[in-house]
Structures are given as structure tokens and as C-alpha cells.
Motif scaffolding. Sequence first.
Motif, mmCIF file in Angstrom:
data_model
loop_
_atom_site.group_PDB
_atom_site.id
_atom_site.type_symbol
_atom_site.label_atom_id
_atom_site.label_comp_id
_atom_site.label_asym_id
_atom_site.label_seq_id
_atom_site.Cartn_x
_atom_site.Cartn_y
_atom_site.Cartn_z
ATOM 1 N N ALA A 1 0.831 -1.206 0.000
ATOM 2 C CA ALA A 1 0.000 0.000 0.000
ATOM 3 C C ALA A 1 0.865 1.256 0.000
ATOM 4 O O ALA A 1 0.569 2.224 -0.709
ATOM 5 C CB ALA A 1 -0.930 -0.004 1.208
ATOM 6 N N TYR A 2 1.949 1.245 0.755
ATOM 7 C CA TYR A 2 2.844 2.401 0.783
ATOM 8 C C TYR A 2 3.485 2.628 -0.584
ATOM 9 O O TYR A 2 3.612 3.759 -1.043
ATOM 10 C CB TYR A 2 3.925 2.213 1.849
ATOM 11 C CG TYR A 2 4.898 3.359 1.906
ATOM 12 C CD1 TYR A 2 4.529 4.579 2.459
ATOM 13 C CD2 TYR A 2 6.172 3.226 1.377
ATOM 14 C CE1 TYR A 2 5.416 5.645 2.493
ATOM 15 C CE2 TYR A 2 7.072 4.287 1.397
ATOM 16 C CZ TYR A 2 6.688 5.487 1.972
ATOM 17 O OH TYR A 2 7.569 6.531 1.993
ATOM 18 N N ALA A 3 3.859 1.545 -1.243
ATOM 19 C CA ALA A 3 4.469 1.663 -2.566
ATOM 20 C C ALA A 3 3.467 2.191 -3.596
ATOM 21 O O ALA A 3 3.861 2.809 -4.578
ATOM 22 C CB ALA A 3 5.025 0.321 -3.013
ATOM 23 N N MET A 4 2.189 1.980 -3.383
ATOM 24 C CA MET A 4 1.157 2.414 -4.326
ATOM 25 C C MET A 4 0.662 3.833 -4.053
ATOM 26 O O MET A 4 -0.245 4.314 -4.729
ATOM 27 C CB MET A 4 -0.056 1.466 -4.253
ATOM 28 C CG MET A 4 0.204 0.056 -4.717
ATOM 29 S SD MET A 4 0.512 -0.003 -6.469
ATOM 30 C CE MET A 4 2.207 -0.503 -6.483
ATOM 31 N N LYS A 5 1.253 4.523 -3.118
ATOM 32 C CA LYS A 5 0.739 5.838 -2.706
ATOM 33 C C LYS A 5 0.738 6.878 -3.829
ATOM 34 O O LYS A 5 -0.101 7.759 -3.837
ATOM 35 C CB LYS A 5 1.518 6.359 -1.504
ATOM 36 C CG LYS A 5 2.933 6.807 -1.803
ATOM 37 C CD LYS A 5 3.641 7.247 -0.544
ATOM 38 C CE LYS A 5 5.039 7.741 -0.807
ATOM 39 N NZ LYS A 5 5.921 6.921 -1.585
#
Length: 159
Positions: free
Chosen positions: A108-112
Amino acid sequence: MSDTPGNQNDRDLLRIVRLASAVSMGAVAGFLCSVKQVHPSLRFAFSMASVAGFVVAAAFAWVCVGIIFRAAGLAERGNGAGWRRQPVVRWLIVFGVVSAVATLGGFAYAMKDVAGEELRNVMEGTAMAVVALGIVGWMLRRVVRFFEVESERAKDDRE
């Protein structure tokens, strides 16, 4: 006296599995902590967060796998009647949930920075990959169960 079951070869194998689990979980966590940007290009940055992620995940895996092996060893030897199965299942659940939450959090952090239609495409691709891996996992489980049943059947035939 060691808490792990079996002879020296079994204990050596369990140490190898424990170390491999810790290093692999640490490597995945370090990798996820190193991902800084996915869109428009993939960018990694090695930082103290990468090192901290590696250390925390490796320590967590080392402890959990050790507890699981210790509980399995106690159950195998027949010690601690209340300790036979419940803690092993609990620790497997804790290990799985923490691993899944950490992986999803890193994803999820990488998709921010990904937005709109591209995020939808990434999510669809991820969902297809999860389904495919789930099917492979289910098939592997079936194969292992088949071999376990056949092994028991062969053992009964020899007796």
C-alpha cells in the motif's frame, strides 16, 4: 537439554530452516522498506528504514519459528499436555497475520503515488496474481496430503 525434537541432524536441519526463514523474511521486509516510488518509475533507496525492516522482520521470524519448533518438539515427546497443539496454531496464526499485514502495508505504501486507472490496473493484476498463487498453493497442499496418506498406507502395509 534442547527443546527441539529429534537427533543432531534434525536439530541442524531445524536451525537451517530457522535461519533461512529469518533471512528471507528480513530480506523481503528490507526490500519493501527500500521501495520509495513505483510510479512513474520504480525507485529504490537503501536507508536505515531498510536495515530496521530487515532486523525487525528477521528477529520476528527467528522467534516465531523457534517457538513453533519448540512447541512441536514438546508435543512430539508428549510433554505438556496443554501445550500440544494450541500454541503452535496460535503462533502460526500470529506469524501469518503479522507477515500478511506487513506485506500489505508495504504494498500500500508503494502504491501511494499511483492514481486513477493505473491503480485499478495494478490492483487487477495483483488480484490475478494472488488468485493464481492461491490455486498453486491449494494444489501443492493436495499433493502433500496425497503423499502423506500414501506414506501412512505404505507404513501400515509393512507392519
